[in-house]
Design a protein around this motif. Sequence first.
Motif, short mmCIF file in Angstrom:
data_model
loop_
_atom_site.label_atom_id
_atom_site.label_comp_id
_atom_site.label_asym_id
_atom_site.label_seq_id
_atom_site.Cartn_x
_atom_site.Cartn_y
_atom_site.Cartn_z
N LYS A 26 0.27 4.02 13.96
CA LYS A 26 -0.23 3.99 15.34
C LYS A 26 -0.99 2.70 15.63
O LYS A 26 -0.97 2.19 16.75
CB LYS A 26 -1.14 5.20 15.57
N GLN A 27 -1.63 2.14 14.59
CA GLN A 27 -2.44 0.93 14.78
C GLN A 27 -1.62 -0.35 14.66
O GLN A 27 -1.77 -1.27 15.48
CB GLN A 27 -3.58 0.92 13.75
N ILE A 28 -0.75 -0.45 13.65
CA ILE A 28 -0.08 -1.73 13.39
C ILE A 28 1.44 -1.64 13.45
O ILE A 28 2.12 -2.66 13.28
CB ILE A 28 -0.52 -2.32 12.03
N GLY A 29 2.01 -0.46 13.67
CA GLY A 29 3.46 -0.32 13.75
C GLY A 29 4.08 -0.02 12.39
O GLY A 29 3.52 -0.37 11.34
N TYR A 30 5.25 0.62 12.41
CA TYR A 30 5.84 1.05 11.13
C TYR A 30 6.36 -0.11 10.30
O TYR A 30 6.38 -0.05 9.07
CB TYR A 30 6.94 2.09 11.37
N ARG A 31 6.77 -1.20 10.95
CA ARG A 31 7.31 -2.33 10.18
C ARG A 31 6.21 -3.00 9.35
O ARG A 31 6.39 -3.24 8.15
CB ARG A 31 7.98 -3.33 11.11
N SER A 32 5.09 -3.31 9.97
CA SER A 32 3.99 -3.93 9.23
C SER A 32 3.45 -2.97 8.16
O SER A 32 3.10 -3.39 7.05
CB SER A 32 2.86 -4.33 10.19
N THR A 33 3.39 -1.69 8.51
CA THR A 33 2.94 -0.69 7.54
C THR A 33 3.86 -0.67 6.33
O THR A 33 3.41 -0.66 5.17
CB THR A 33 2.90 0.70 8.19
N LEU A 34 5.16 -0.68 6.58
CA LEU A 34 6.14 -0.65 5.50
C LEU A 34 6.04 -1.90 4.63
O LEU A 34 6.17 -1.82 3.39
CB LEU A 34 7.55 -0.53 6.08
N PHE A 35 5.79 -3.05 5.23
CA PHE A 35 5.67 -4.29 4.46
C PHE A 35 4.54 -4.18 3.43
O PHE A 35 4.73 -4.51 2.25
CB PHE A 35 5.41 -5.47 5.40
N TRP A 36 3.38 -3.69 3.85
CA TRP A 36 2.25 -3.59 2.92
C TRP A 36 2.43 -2.44 1.93
O TRP A 36 1.97 -2.53 0.78
CB TRP A 36 0.95 -3.43 3.71
N GLN A 37 3.12 -1.39 2.34
CA GLN A 37 3.45 -0.33 1.39
C GLN A 37 4.36 -0.86 0.29
O GLN A 37 4.22 -0.49 -0.89
CB GLN A 37 4.11 0.84 2.12
N GLY A 38 5.30 -1.72 0.67
CA GLY A 38 6.17 -2.35 -0.33
C GLY A 38 5.38 -3.18 -1.32
O GLY A 38 5.65 -3.16 -2.53
N MET A 39 4.38 -3.91 -0.84
CA MET A 39 3.53 -4.70 -1.73
C MET A 39 2.77 -3.81 -2.71
O MET A 39 2.69 -4.10 -3.91
CB MET A 39 2.55 -5.52 -0.90
N LEU A 40 2.22 -2.70 -2.21
CA LEU A 40 1.45 -1.80 -3.07
C LEU A 40 2.31 -1.14 -4.13
O LEU A 40 1.88 -0.98 -5.28
CB LEU A 40 0.77 -0.73 -2.21
N VAL A 41 3.54 -0.77 -3.78
CA VAL A 41 4.39 -0.10 -4.77
C VAL A 41 4.84 -1.09 -5.85
O VAL A 41 5.03 -0.71 -7.01
CB VAL A 41 5.60 0.59 -4.09
N ILE A 42 4.97 -2.36 -5.50
CA ILE A 42 5.27 -3.39 -6.50
C ILE A 42 4.11 -3.51 -7.49
O ILE A 42 4.32 -3.57 -8.72
CB ILE A 42 5.55 -4.75 -5.82
N VAL A 43 2.89 -3.53 -6.98
CA VAL A 43 1.70 -3.61 -7.84
C VAL A 43 1.64 -2.40 -8.77
O VAL A 43 1.36 -2.53 -9.97
CB VAL A 43 0.42 -3.71 -6.99
N CYS A 44 1.93 -1.21 -8.23
CA CYS A 44 1.93 0.00 -9.06
C CYS A 44 2.99 -0.08 -10.15
O CYS A 44 2.76 0.33 -11.29
CB CYS A 44 2.17 1.23 -8.19
N GLY A 45 4.17 -0.60 -9.80
CA GLY A 45 5.23 -0.73 -10.79
C GLY A 45 4.85 -1.66 -11.92
O GLY A 45 5.12 -1.39 -13.09
N ILE A 46 4.21 -2.77 -11.58
CA ILE A 46 3.77 -3.73 -12.61
C ILE A 46 2.70 -3.10 -13.50
O ILE A 46 2.74 -3.22 -14.73
CB ILE A 46 3.24 -5.01 -11.94
N ALA A 47 1.73 -2.40 -12.88
CA ALA A 47 0.66 -1.76 -13.66
C ALA A 47 1.23 -0.70 -14.59
O ALA A 47 0.81 -0.58 -15.75
CB ALA A 47 -0.36 -1.14 -12.70
N LEU A 48 2.20 0.06 -14.10
CA LEU A 48 2.80 1.11 -14.93
C LEU A 48 3.56 0.51 -16.11
O LEU A 48 3.47 1.01 -17.24
CB LEU A 48 3.72 1.98 -14.08
N PHE A 49 4.28 -0.57 -15.87
CA PHE A 49 5.02 -1.21 -16.96
C PHE A 49 4.06 -1.78 -18.00
O PHE A 49 4.31 -1.69 -19.21
CB PHE A 49 5.91 -2.32 -16.41
N CYS A 50 2.95 -2.36 -17.53
CA CYS A 50 1.95 -2.87 -18.48
C CYS A 50 1.37 -1.74 -19.31
O CYS A 50 1.13 -1.89 -20.52
CB CYS A 50 0.84 -3.60 -17.72
N GLY A 51 1.16 -0.58 -18.68
CA GLY A 51 0.66 0.57 -19.43
C GLY A 51 1.65 1.04 -20.48
O GLY A 51 1.29 1.34 -21.62
#
Length: 398
Positions: free
Chosen positions: A275-300
Amino acid sequence: MRFDPVTSEKSLLALLAAIVMLAPFAIDAYLPVLGIIARDLAASEALVQYTIGSFLLGLAFGPLLAGPLSDAIGRRPVLIFGLLGFAFFSLACALVINAETFVVFRFFQALMGSASLLAGRALMADVYSGDELSQKQSIIMVAAVIAPMIAPLLGGWVSSGLGWRYIFWGLVLGGLIAATVSMLRLPETLLVERRNPMAISQIIGGYLGIAQNPVAMMYLVAISFMSGAFFVYVAATPFLYIETYGMSVQAYAWLFTVGAFLAGLANFANFFVVKQIGYRSTLFWQGMLVIVCGIALFCGASGLFGRWAIFGAGLLMMPLLHVIGNNSLTGVMDQFDARKGTASAFAMSSRFASGMIAVAIVGQYNGSVEMQYGLILFVFAVLAGVTAQVAVCWDKSR
């Protein structure tokens, strides 16, 4: 019956939420009693487990026909017919006498259920678009994450009190109630002038039209990798957490419940952020966060951060994958004024097909369970995040 946005919205969303809950119940409610079913049908547990695979196969193939059909004759008849078919084959499962026919009936149960799921998604895309569609889908997805939390508990309770067959009698009742309410309350949202002929050439042309849209295809690729990551988590974590780490079954069940709860919160948060920034911008930052989670999980998994990185990154990744799939589907639907049923079919089939492929990869990997999980989930998560971001960039540049 036409859609009135003032009087029909709440009842429409409630009905679609109930329909979305049927598939998780059909998958998760009988999982605690697979062993009991195997003994009752005098079959091996491996054969009874094929009922899960046949159900996923039905979910993957059903939309391919139901999508073009809903574009040709409307959403309402496809949804109602799908619910009635789901109820019929749930009844067949309740009365089954051997495991082989059980596997077959589960396939057709999913085939019919997928038609109602698809028609419901296409119906929403007829009524809403853009950020509003993403917000409404977030509301619906809350129901989709609640169902897996309560389905095993209800299934175990029903089975212990009445027997496992009554789980499927419950699905019969749910399908019939949803079909009856749909007949009485569900509007038709696809105008006659926007419908497409139901011909082989038209069906093939519809799918080719989607495949030739690079933005839609990139959103679909993101959905596929998202689904692959989710099914890797579902398939691998019971063995990793319980067998390798020694976690109790009860603790794992609580961890899974926490993950489902976080997924529900993520969908609520997605509603307000979009509602604040639109679904496209939201999706872009969600993509960034899931990449970070993937890297952290692989390191673990590699021993760098320890198993707590695996637990934490996995718990955060699952909610992110839910909302990435939701916003990516909105991106697909926004590319087309017509053939939204076909577009939804493409997305649903891609999702479940990639899930089956991911599970097969997990089963064939020869490394340690920990590295198997960490490496495969890392690859799927990073690719889901990257393709979601690429799709957003391409979409914004058009």
